[in-house]
Design an enzyme around this catalytic site. Structure first.
Site, PDB file in Angstrom:
ATOM      1  N   GLU A  90       0.923  -1.280  -0.096  1.00 34.87           N
ATOM      2  CA  GLU A  90      -0.181   0.079   0.046  1.00 34.87           C
ATOM      3  C   GLU A  90       0.914   1.211  -0.057  1.00 34.87           C
ATOM      4  O   GLU A  90       0.397   2.392  -0.649  1.00 34.87           O
ATOM      5  CB  GLU A  90      -0.887  -0.058   1.050  1.00 34.87           C
ATOM      6  CG  GLU A  90      -2.285  -0.368   1.002  1.00 34.87           C
ATOM      7  CD  GLU A  90      -3.507  -0.331   2.376  1.00 34.87           C
ATOM      8  OE1 GLU A  90      -2.830   0.222   3.218  1.00 34.87           O
ATOM      9  OE2 GLU A  90      -4.684  -0.636   1.871  1.00 34.87           O
ATOM     10  N   HIS A 143       7.656 -26.954  -1.927  1.00 38.23           N
ATOM     11  CA  HIS A 143       7.079 -27.821  -2.726  1.00 38.23           C
ATOM     12  C   HIS A 143       6.078 -27.559  -3.638  1.00 38.23           C
ATOM     13  O   HIS A 143       5.187 -28.324  -4.001  1.00 38.23           O
ATOM     14  CB  HIS A 143       6.560 -29.082  -1.617  1.00 38.23           C
ATOM     15  CG  HIS A 143       7.844 -29.785  -0.934  1.00 38.23           C
ATOM     16  ND1 HIS A 143       8.412 -30.827  -1.240  1.00 38.23           N
ATOM     17  CD2 HIS A 143       8.461 -29.306   0.059  1.00 38.23           C
ATOM     18  CE1 HIS A 143       9.451 -31.106  -0.495  1.00 38.23           C
ATOM     19  NE2 HIS A 143       9.464 -30.179   0.447  1.00 38.23           N
ATOM     20  N   LYS A 155     -14.123  -0.013  -3.988  1.00 42.85           N
ATOM     21  CA  LYS A 155     -15.372   0.556  -3.007  1.00 42.85           C
ATOM     22  C   LYS A 155     -16.321   1.215  -3.840  1.00 42.85           C
ATOM     23  O   LYS A 155     -17.371   0.946  -3.686  1.00 42.85           O
ATOM     24  CB  LYS A 155     -14.808   1.496  -1.942  1.00 42.85           C
ATOM     25  CG  LYS A 155     -13.786   0.614  -0.961  1.00 42.85           C
ATOM     26  CD  LYS A 155     -13.430   1.718   0.284  1.00 42.85           C
ATOM     27  CE  LYS A 155     -12.435   1.078   0.958  1.00 42.85           C
ATOM     28  NZ  LYS A 155     -11.683   2.087   2.059  1.00 42.85           N
TER      29      LYS A 155
HETATM   30  O1  PA5 Z   1      -3.319   1.443   5.604  1.00 47.40           O
HETATM   31  C1  PA5 Z   1      -4.436   1.904   5.831  1.00 47.40           C
HETATM   32  O2  PA5 Z   1      -4.747   3.164   6.106  1.00 47.40           O
HETATM   33  C2  PA5 Z   1      -5.556   0.981   5.217  1.00 47.40           C
HETATM   34  O3  PA5 Z   1      -5.183  -0.116   4.555  1.00 47.40           O
HETATM   35  C3  PA5 Z   1      -6.543   0.493   6.429  1.00 47.40           C
HETATM   36  O4  PA5 Z   1      -5.781   0.057   7.386  1.00 47.40           O
HETATM   37  C4  PA5 Z   1      -7.720  -0.191   6.226  1.00 47.40           C
HETATM   38  O5  PA5 Z   1      -8.203   0.305   4.891  1.00 47.40           O
HETATM   39  C5  PA5 Z   1      -8.522  -0.104   7.287  1.00 47.40           C
HETATM   40  O6  PA5 Z   1      -9.181   0.998   7.514  1.00 47.40           O
HETATM   41  P1  PA5 Z   1     -10.068   1.457   8.746  1.00 47.40           P
HETATM   42  O7  PA5 Z   1      -9.168   1.633   9.958  1.00 47.40           O
HETATM   43  O8  PA5 Z   1     -10.181   3.043   8.668  1.00 47.40           O
HETATM   44  O9  PA5 Z   1     -11.091   0.757   8.934  1.00 47.40           O
END
Ligand code: PA5
Length: 446
Positions: free
Chosen positions: A288, A309, A423
């Site tokens: 990310e 394996h 989303k």
């Molecule tokens: O790194 C990030 O910000 C995202 O991947 C969030 O961790 C994930 O989308 C969860 O978001 P939230 O804590 O707002 O529900």
């Protein structure tokens, strides 16, 4: 201070030491930008000094809340997704005895929900919770993420049916933004105990906030030692540390030098299944943070020797765009010695008297040599022991290296704009109010 070690010697031949050390000036500037908050995404750098700024009182509050869950619950469901679950899942799995039965546990079993939308998963979880004492820790920084919101809606209703509204609220803790989001509103309305995720700490960098620390403490692990490890690594990777003594600088430089030689996929390798979710956490952190603007190293992972394996063939002989980072534990926690067998039908008496770990370590070394011979360079990260302290070091090491590496790539490592695309389509397909135009557009494509 005993610390985790990084060995890049098995990348030499693919890249030169000068290629790694050539990043020195640039990395010093990136570390300064991270500390002075002058680089891209500088409003999300609260994690940089986080370990050394966690107060005794904050840890105590988390521990007391965990102790209450320990008194009241056999099972605690942590509801969250992405950075709101992977860090605690990684630490808990790494430190837990995964075969211990529920009735033999001294601490609650911590299970997770809201990290998928699977009906089967939810049904099986609810079946298990039905006859047990349980509670919920619901975690969402934004407070609006669909997966945990659905899970929490379902589990909250179950908990209220079992304990009544008032007692269910006492068994629920919310970890979210200080002011905004649906979860904050709900927590205030229901009177839940809450913890705050600081504004300037993004989800995937939040494991050392209550997001990670509370579930880890509930599972019975020592959060003071975890934070201590992170504090020590914060010192070890700061601006005053020489490049060659800074493991995060070396790691960030080495992986970027490899990328520039066409090695665009990094595979995190472990030889202990307890580390499986450490790799899952790392994949989110790096995927990310770096994967944007057509850039980034693709983070993948394998569990060896199991996956030798299945994936071993590809790694040995497939496309040569890979490098591996082995995460190795120097000393296992336990001792299993291979016995001599009178018949020796399996031909393994040459191993008699050796520990399983010795065989595992030779499998590791043999595989590293084979993969290097097959043109897969290797970085090796070694933890002296698998415990809270070294996991704390490891977490901060990967976080700061991620910030540096993202800056080398020239991206903002602290946003995730691409996560929104699925989303939008999901909401359009589900005909969410406000998405009428998107619904029309997507339906025209079906
Ligand atoms: O790194 C990030 O910000 C995202 O991947 C969030 O961790 C994930 O989308 C969860 O978001 P939230 O804590 O707002 O529900």
């Amino acid at each position: 201070m005993t610390k985790i070690k990084i060995d890049y010697s098995k990348t030499l031949g693919f890249i030169r030491k000068e290629d790694i050390f050539g990043f020195q000036g640039e990395i010093n500037a990136h570390i300064e930008a991270l500390y002075k908050k002058t680089g891209k995404g500088n409003d999300f750098l609260g994690w940089v000094n986080l370990p050394s700024s966690i107060s005794f009182e904050a840890l105590k509050d988390i521990q007391l809340t965990a102790d209450q869950f320990k008194k009241d619950c056999e099972i605690v469901v942590v509801v969250g997704i992405g950075g709101s679950y992977l860090g605690s899942k990684a630490v808990i799995d790494a430190l837990s005895d995964n075969f211990i039965q529920l009735k033999e546990r001294r601490n609650p079993l911590v299970v997770f929900a809201g990290q998928n939308i699977s009906e089967d998963y939810m049904t099986e979880l609810r079946n298990m919770l039905h006859s047990r004492s349980w509670g919920i820790v619901v975690i969402s920084k934004s407070g609006t993420t669909t997966e945990p919101a659905i899970a929490f809606r379902i589990l909250k209703t179950d908990l209220e049916k079992k304990y009544g509204k008032e007692n269910a609220a006492k068994r629920t803790v919310a970890i979210t933004d200080e002011k905004k989001g649906a979860l904050r509103t709900l927590a205030t309305q229901e009177g839940y105990k809450t913890f705050v995720i600081p504004d300037d700490v993004g989800g995937r960098f939040s494991v050392l906030t209550p997001v990670g620390l509370l579930p880890i403490a509930i599972a019975g692990f020592d959060i003071t030692q975890l934070v201590k490890g992170a504090v020590d690594m914060e010192k070890q990777t700061g601006a005053s540390t020489k490049f060659e003594d800074n493991p995060a600088a070396i790691y960030a430089a080495t992986r970027n030098a490899l990328l520039r030689k066409g090695k665009g996929i990094e595979i995190m390798v472990n030889y202990n299944p307890k580390l499986h979710y450490v790799a899952e956490w790392w994949k989110q952190l790096y995927g990310e943070s770096e994967g944007k603007e057509g850039k980034g190293i693709f983070p993948a992972s394998v569990d060896f020797t199991s996956d030798l394996h299945s994936m071993g063939q590809y790694i040995q002989e497939g496309q040569r765009n890979l490098f591996e980072t082995v995460l190795s534990i120097a000393q296992p926690d336990s001792k299993v010695v291979i016995e001599k067998d009178a018949t020796n039908l399996d031909g393994l008496n040459f191993l008699a008297g050796k520990r399983m770990d010795e065989v595992n370590k030779m499998a590791e070394l043999g595989t590293i040599i084979a993969h290097v011979d097959g043109n897969v360079p290797n970085i090796r990260v070694e933890l002296p022991l698998l415990n809270e302290y070294f996991l704390g070091q490891l977490i901060y090491f990967y976080e700061i290296a991620c910030g540096i590496s993202g800056y080398i790539l020239g991206v903002n490592p602290f946003d995730q704009p691409g996560v929104e695309a699925y989303k939008k389509n999901m909401f359009a397909l589900l005909e969410k109010p406000g998405f009428e135009a998107e619904t029309k557009a997507i339906k025209a494509r079906l």
